[in-house]
Design a protein around this motif. Structure first.
Motif, short mmCIF file in Angstrom:
data_model
loop_
_atom_site.label_atom_id
_atom_site.label_comp_id
_atom_site.label_asym_id
_atom_site.label_seq_id
_atom_site.Cartn_x
_atom_site.Cartn_y
_atom_site.Cartn_z
N UNK A 1 0.84 -1.19 0.00
CA UNK A 1 0.00 0.00 0.00
C UNK A 1 0.88 1.24 0.00
N UNK A 2 0.37 2.27 -0.64
CA UNK A 2 1.05 3.55 -0.63
C UNK A 2 0.71 4.25 0.68
N UNK A 3 1.52 5.24 1.04
CA UNK A 3 1.27 5.94 2.30
C UNK A 3 0.45 7.19 2.06
N UNK A 4 -0.03 7.74 3.15
CA UNK A 4 -0.82 8.97 3.09
C UNK A 4 0.00 10.10 2.45
N UNK A 5 1.29 10.08 2.66
CA UNK A 5 2.14 11.11 2.04
C UNK A 5 2.10 10.99 0.52
N UNK A 6 2.04 9.77 0.01
CA UNK A 6 1.91 9.58 -1.44
C UNK A 6 0.62 10.22 -1.95
N UNK A 7 -0.45 10.07 -1.19
CA UNK A 7 -1.74 10.65 -1.58
C UNK A 7 -1.64 12.18 -1.60
N UNK A 8 -1.08 12.75 -0.59
CA UNK A 8 -0.97 14.21 -0.51
C UNK A 8 -0.09 14.74 -1.64
N UNK A 9 1.01 14.07 -1.89
CA UNK A 9 1.93 14.51 -2.94
C UNK A 9 1.35 14.30 -4.34
N UNK A 10 0.43 13.35 -4.49
CA UNK A 10 -0.13 13.07 -5.81
C UNK A 10 -1.05 14.19 -6.29
N UNK A 11 -1.56 14.97 -5.35
CA UNK A 11 -2.49 16.03 -5.72
C UNK A 11 -3.89 15.51 -6.01
N UNK A 12 -4.09 14.21 -5.94
CA UNK A 12 -5.41 13.61 -6.17
C UNK A 12 -6.19 13.64 -4.86
N UNK A 13 -6.61 14.82 -4.49
CA UNK A 13 -7.22 14.99 -3.17
C UNK A 13 -8.73 15.08 -3.22
N UNK A 14 -9.34 14.32 -4.11
CA UNK A 14 -10.80 14.29 -4.21
C UNK A 14 -11.33 12.98 -3.67
N UNK A 15 -12.52 13.04 -3.12
CA UNK A 15 -13.19 11.85 -2.60
C UNK A 15 -12.32 11.06 -1.64
N UNK A 16 -11.76 11.75 -0.66
CA UNK A 16 -10.92 11.09 0.34
C UNK A 16 -11.79 10.65 1.51
N UNK A 17 -11.59 9.41 1.91
CA UNK A 17 -12.28 8.84 3.06
C UNK A 17 -11.21 8.33 4.02
N UNK A 18 -11.54 8.37 5.29
CA UNK A 18 -10.64 7.82 6.31
C UNK A 18 -11.25 6.50 6.76
N UNK A 19 -10.55 5.41 6.51
CA UNK A 19 -11.03 4.07 6.84
C UNK A 19 -10.51 3.68 8.22
N UNK A 20 -11.42 3.61 9.16
CA UNK A 20 -11.08 3.34 10.55
C UNK A 20 -11.33 4.61 11.35
#
Length: 167
Positions: A1-20
């Motif tokens: 799995x990629x990390x949350x930092x990968x998500x933030x750096x990707x710029x793909x910040x739409x439809x984000x959900x926190x699982x857990x």
């Protein structure tokens, strides 16, 4: 799995959900808010309050969303990931908090006190490695007589424990 930092750096910040929706989920939510990144909500096994919001169950999730697995517990994290995959979420849309260091970094950004006190605390890292140390949490049942048994030992204490002694 990629990390949350990968998500933030990707710029793909739409439809984000926190699982857990536990304690780490709340920290992730606060971190995203501080970064100005909106998240849709939390996803968990059952609907319960999460940061003042309603939690979405796995049955209600959006398979096209990006999911941050908010757990440092390896087995629980795998269970969450498997549940997301079963519900049609693509593996490339699942991100994790894979190390405690990531949560510590979040705390340092979220709370100024960590910047203030962390340097002083760091000097104790590995200082007594291999030796016996005691960490004392002062509660209502703690007595001076208990502490007297630890004289000459490596001890660390919190809060107002110093008030037990008069100098």
């Amino acid at each position: 799995m990629k990390t949350i930092k990968d998500l933030i750096l990707s710029g793909n910040n739409e439809n984000i959900y926190i699982a857990g929706g536990g304690q780490y989920g709340k920290i992730v939510a606060m971190y995203l808010e501080k970064k100005g990144i909106e998240y849709v909500g939390a996803v968990d096994r059952k609907v319960k309050g999460f940061m003042g919001e309603t939690t979405i169950t796995y049955d209600q999730l959006n398979a096209e969303g990006n999911y941050i697995v908010a757990s440092l517990n390896y087995e629980y994290g795998i269970q969450i990931k498997d549940e997301l995959l079963t519900r049609g979420v693509k593996i490339e849309n699942i991100y994790s908090i894979d190390r405690l260091e990531i949560i510590q970094e979040f705390f340092e950004e979220l709370y100024d006190y960590s910047k203030k006190y962390a340097p002083g605390i760091r000097e104790y890292k590995n200082k007594y490695k291999g030796e016996t140390c005691f960490i004392i949490g002062n509660g209502p049942s703690l007595r001076v007589e208990d502490l007297d048994k630890l004289v000459g030992k490596h001890c660390f204490a919190a809060n107002g424990i110093y008030k037990m002694y008069s100098y």
